[in-house]
Design a protein around this motif. Structure first.
Motif, mmCIF file in Angstrom:
data_model
loop_
_atom_site.group_PDB
_atom_site.id
_atom_site.type_symbol
_atom_site.label_atom_id
_atom_site.label_comp_id
_atom_site.label_asym_id
_atom_site.label_seq_id
_atom_site.Cartn_x
_atom_site.Cartn_y
_atom_site.Cartn_z
ATOM 1 N N ASP A 84 0.643 -0.974 -0.040
ATOM 2 C CA ASP A 84 0.537 -0.726 0.127
ATOM 3 C C ASP A 84 0.897 1.383 -0.185
ATOM 4 O O ASP A 84 1.321 1.866 0.891
ATOM 5 C CB ASP A 84 -0.774 0.387 0.862
ATOM 6 C CG ASP A 84 -1.640 1.012 1.518
ATOM 7 O OD1 ASP A 84 -1.837 2.264 0.312
ATOM 8 O OD2 ASP A 84 -2.730 0.837 1.874
ATOM 9 N N SER A 86 -3.919 -0.626 9.261
ATOM 10 C CA SER A 86 -4.095 -0.498 8.084
ATOM 11 C C SER A 86 -4.283 -1.819 7.498
ATOM 12 O O SER A 86 -4.052 -2.750 7.971
ATOM 13 C CB SER A 86 -2.655 -0.015 7.323
ATOM 14 O OG SER A 86 -1.739 -0.903 7.862
ATOM 15 N N HIS A 137 0.431 4.589 0.172
ATOM 16 C CA HIS A 137 -0.587 5.570 0.412
ATOM 17 C C HIS A 137 0.301 5.516 2.299
ATOM 18 O O HIS A 137 0.632 5.672 3.525
ATOM 19 C CB HIS A 137 -1.636 5.612 0.381
ATOM 20 C CG HIS A 137 -2.392 6.027 1.167
ATOM 21 N ND1 HIS A 137 -2.307 8.008 1.468
ATOM 22 C CD2 HIS A 137 -3.057 6.197 3.095
ATOM 23 C CE1 HIS A 137 -2.802 8.316 2.281
ATOM 24 N NE2 HIS A 137 -2.696 7.793 3.173
ATOM 25 N N GLN A 179 2.600 6.940 4.732
ATOM 26 C CA GLN A 179 2.493 8.044 6.118
ATOM 27 C C GLN A 179 3.655 7.190 6.996
ATOM 28 O O GLN A 179 3.984 8.108 7.917
ATOM 29 C CB GLN A 179 1.666 7.300 6.441
ATOM 30 C CG GLN A 179 -0.077 7.858 5.618
ATOM 31 C CD GLN A 179 -1.255 7.358 6.184
ATOM 32 O OE1 GLN A 179 -2.015 5.529 6.119
ATOM 33 N NE2 GLN A 179 -2.201 7.844 6.509
#
Length: 153
Positions: A124, A147, A126, A130
């Motif tokens: 992932d 997540s 994203h 982060q």
């Protein structure tokens, strides 16, 4: 969701200076060892696994992992490096996000489930962005715990 006490803030290191893959594995061993398994035993198992083939999965991510006899439950740690290091990753790019995994010697199925869940999380983009911006171990812990695919044993 991870197994209980699998990953805790005390086993998260941010902006670590490490000039080599070997040094990263040493740090992982320091974070993952227990009272019953010393740092050297953990390091040796992580290094042995790396000799079989790099755990660098590309996109700046590595998932070093090992099984260890005498360990009672799976343990994880996370290290964000200040500068990427050569991990012989599949894309030949330096690694800056490293998740270390240690599981009991006989826990083959749990090992595979945890690895699959972690690999899914780290695919992932994203989440990885982060993690690269996370300000504290607690924030990173929250990001990882909530997540991606569920990694349950």
């Amino acid at each position: 969701m991870f197994p209980e006490n699998f990953l805790i803030a005390e086993r998260i290191a941010l902006d670590l200076e490490a000039g080599s893959k070997k040094r990263v594995l040493e740090v992982l061993a320091e974070l993952l060892h227990t009272d019953r398994q010393d740092t050297t035993a953990v390091f040796d198992q992580l290094l042995e696994r790396e000799r079989l083939g790099s755990t660098g999965m590309g996109q700046g991510i590595a998932l070093p992992h090992a099984r260890l006899e005498g360990l009672s439950q799976a343990r994880g740690c996370f290290v964000r490096l200040a500068q990427g290091v050569d991990f012989a990753a599949v894309d030949a790019e330096p690694v800056d996000l490293v998740f270390g995994l240690l599981v009991p010697g006989a826990a083959t199925q749990e090992h595979l489930q945890l690895l699959a869940g972690l690999a899914g999380r780290f695919r992932d983009a994203h989440l990885c962005a982060q993690l690269r911006q996370g300000q504290s171990p607690q924030q990173v812990l929250q990001l990882l715990a909530t997540s991606g695919p569920q990694a349950t044993a």
